[in-house]
Design an enzyme around this catalytic site. Structure first.
Site, PDB file in Angstrom:
ATOM      1  N   LYS A 234       2.537   0.792  -5.768  1.00 34.79           N
ATOM      2  CA  LYS A 234       1.833   1.389  -4.637  1.00 34.79           C
ATOM      3  C   LYS A 234       2.556   1.338  -3.411  1.00 34.79           C
ATOM      4  O   LYS A 234       3.552   0.459  -3.227  1.00 34.79           O
ATOM      5  CB  LYS A 234       0.630   0.371  -4.375  1.00 34.79           C
ATOM      6  CG  LYS A 234       0.952  -1.108  -4.280  1.00 34.79           C
ATOM      7  CD  LYS A 234      -0.191  -1.895  -4.355  1.00 34.79           C
ATOM      8  CE  LYS A 234      -0.208  -3.356  -3.769  1.00 34.79           C
ATOM      9  NZ  LYS A 234       0.305  -3.808  -2.554  1.00 34.79           N
TER      10      LYS A 234
ATOM     11  N   ASP B 194       1.332  -7.954  -6.508  1.00 26.34           N
ATOM     12  CA  ASP B 194       2.657  -7.769  -5.882  1.00 26.34           C
ATOM     13  C   ASP B 194       3.402  -9.312  -5.933  1.00 26.34           C
ATOM     14  O   ASP B 194       4.066  -9.788  -4.857  1.00 26.34           O
ATOM     15  CB  ASP B 194       2.442  -7.688  -4.431  1.00 26.34           C
ATOM     16  CG  ASP B 194       1.915  -6.259  -4.061  1.00 26.34           C
ATOM     17  OD1 ASP B 194       1.520  -5.549  -5.214  1.00 26.34           O
ATOM     18  OD2 ASP B 194       1.709  -5.972  -2.905  1.00 26.34           O
TER      19      ASP B 194
ATOM     20  N   CYS C 245      -2.059  -7.838   1.113  1.00 22.65           N
ATOM     21  CA  CYS C 245      -2.174  -7.125   0.114  1.00 22.65           C
ATOM     22  C   CYS C 245      -3.474  -7.542  -0.870  1.00 22.65           C
ATOM     23  O   CYS C 245      -4.236  -6.448  -1.382  1.00 22.65           O
ATOM     24  CB  CYS C 245      -0.983  -6.963  -0.711  1.00 22.65           C
ATOM     25  SG  CYS C 245       0.188  -5.998   0.245  1.00 22.65           S
TER      26      CYS C 245
HETATM   27  N1  TIU Z   1       1.952  -7.815  -0.861  1.00 26.18           N
HETATM   28  C1  TIU Z   1       1.959  -8.095   0.551  1.00 26.18           C
HETATM   29  O1  TIU Z   1       0.946  -8.635   0.762  1.00 26.18           O
HETATM   30  N2  TIU Z   1       3.032  -7.356   1.247  1.00 26.18           N
HETATM   31  C2  TIU Z   1       3.293  -7.673   2.625  1.00 26.18           C
HETATM   32  O2  TIU Z   1       3.868  -7.060   3.341  1.00 26.18           O
HETATM   33  N3  TIU Z   1       2.853  -9.263   2.975  1.00 26.18           N
HETATM   34  C3  TIU Z   1       2.987  -9.745   3.918  1.00 26.18           C
HETATM   35  O3  TIU Z   1       2.464 -10.684   4.301  1.00 26.18           O
HETATM   36  N4  TIU Z   1       3.971  -9.269   4.558  1.00 26.18           N
END
Ligand code: TIU
Length: 233
Positions: free
Chosen positions: A131, A26, A164
């Site tokens: 995802k 991500d 994530c």
């Molecule tokens: N990719 C991921 O970690 N999504 C989140 O929403 N992370 C947060 O820390 N909010």
């Protein structure tokens, strides 16, 4: 290339490069650049930038060594039919997933904010897995792709450490993958959560995996490549 041993906590991590994949979790504009999902959640997104250079170094290492590389992106369909109401309702209507922001609709596939940051753009041949959840295994075909390649070792980097990255490592660990996390190539909006998140992975004998640095991974692969070149000369 043969077996490599990488210094790590709580113990050295032995891997076979042919059975190893790098997962870049991500590294999207929505999380790292102002005006996206990270900002909408009330975070200082500049905190995540420390992970960019270490991720670039890991990508260089993995590409040089011929590792299987997968990039993931968290996001939803334009009609939000794959976004659970509980996830949508967490923020106010003007800031929630699907709302319009400076980088397009927040966390929606195909919008500028959903893209991976330019510094870490995937190369052709490197699959991108979209995802709907925090974990890379939930409702995706990543497990199938990894098993088809005989992958059993995962190097997992990206953002955020305790959300994530952690969810993905927990999912991978339960599926039998051996996980190595380069801590400097992960980051959190909350520095304390980053530190504790890494400690949680390596605690109790490496309950979810092992923790190292991008430099240790780079050094181990460079040494292995040099050994290979000498053997061929
Ligand atoms: N990719 C991921 O970690 N999504 C989140 O929403 N992370 C947060 O820390 N909010």
């Amino acid at each position: 290339m043969g077996r490599l041993v990488i210094p790590a906590q709580p113990a050295p991590f032995a891997l076979e490069p042919e059975r190893t994949a790098l997962l870049m979790i991500d590294m999207q504009r929505d999380f790292l650049e102002p005006g996206g999902f990270g900002t909408a959640l009330g975070n200082d997104v500049s905190r995540l930038r420390t992970a960019i250079a270490p991720c670039q170094s890991l990508l260089d290492t993995a590409r040089e060594a011929g590792l299987f590389i997968i990039h993931t992106r968290e996001g939803h369909r334009a009609d939000l039919s794959d976004a659970p109401p509980a996830k949508l309702e967490r923020s106010s209507p003007d800031k929630r997933i699907g709302a319009c922001g400076p980088m397009g609709r927040i966390l929606v596939r195909g919008e500028p904010g959903h893209d991976i940051i330019a510094e870490l753009a995937p190369l052709s041949g490197e699959p991108v897995v979209d995802k709907p959840g925090k974990g890379a295994f939930y409702q995706t075909d990543i497990d199938l792709m990894l098993r088809n390649r005989g992958i059993t070792f995962l190097i997992v980097a990206g953002v955020t450490t305790e959300v994530c990255v952690h969810t993905t490592i927990r999912e991978a660990n339960d599926r039998g993958y051996r996980c190595l996390v380069p801590g400097d190539a992960c980051a959190s909006y909350v520095p304390e959560f980053h530190e504790v998140g890494l400690r949680m992975i390596a605690a109790q004998g490496g309950i979810f995996g092992c923790v190292t640095t991008s430099a240790e991974i780079g050094a181990a692969f460079v040494a292995a490549l040099v050994r290979m070149e000498r053997a061929e000369a």
